[in-house]
Motif scaffolding. Structure first.
Motif, short mmCIF file in Angstrom:
data_model
loop_
_atom_site.label_atom_id
_atom_site.label_comp_id
_atom_site.label_asym_id
_atom_site.label_seq_id
_atom_site.Cartn_x
_atom_site.Cartn_y
_atom_site.Cartn_z
N ARG A 153 0.79 -1.19 -0.23
CA ARG A 153 -0.24 -0.34 -0.10
C ARG A 153 0.71 1.06 -0.37
O ARG A 153 2.70 1.02 0.60
N THR A 154 -0.01 2.61 -0.09
CA THR A 154 1.11 3.50 -0.44
C THR A 154 0.86 3.74 1.17
O THR A 154 -0.21 4.65 1.46
N ARG A 213 5.14 10.73 -0.29
CA ARG A 213 4.32 9.30 -0.27
C ARG A 213 5.53 8.11 -1.04
O ARG A 213 6.49 8.30 -1.33
N ILE A 214 5.59 7.32 -0.16
CA ILE A 214 5.97 6.32 -0.39
C ILE A 214 4.98 4.51 -0.15
O ILE A 214 4.49 4.82 -0.01
N THR A 215 6.08 3.79 -0.55
CA THR A 215 5.34 2.55 -1.23
C THR A 215 5.50 1.05 0.03
O THR A 215 6.57 1.63 0.49
#
Length: 91
Positions: free
Chosen positions: A58-59, A68-70
């Motif tokens: 998820r983000t 924003r990171i995964t």
């Protein structure tokens, strides 16, 4: 309730020494941990089920940078309460 409190209750109800009760509690926890690490589930009828669940990728957001990171997919331990435990808590 802490682990030491659980050991005291087990010792009192079974007549075991606190040391023997501590070993029994630790052995049970080790057995559940080992089963989950193999991907197995542990069913304690009337109490509940310990299992491994998949969490999808998820983000997320890094709160410091707002970037924003995964977040990768992962396996997590989970517990689902059984009917007997649910009824005991409701009372």
């Amino acid at each position: 309730m802490l682990k030491k409190d659980l050991v005291e209750v087990v010792a009192e109800r079974t007549g075991l020494t606190k040391r023997a009760a501590a070993e029994a509690v630790e052995a049970m926890l080790d057995a559940v941990t080992e089963a989950l690490s193999r991907g197995d589930s542990v069913l304690l009828t009337g109490f509940g089920k310990f299992e491994v669940r998949s969490r999808a990728a998820r983000t997320g957001i890094n709160p410091k940078t707002m970037e924003r990171i995964t977040l990768p997919a992962t396996e997590v331990p989970a517990f689902k309460a059984g009917k007997g435990l649910k009824q005991a808590v409701k009372s």
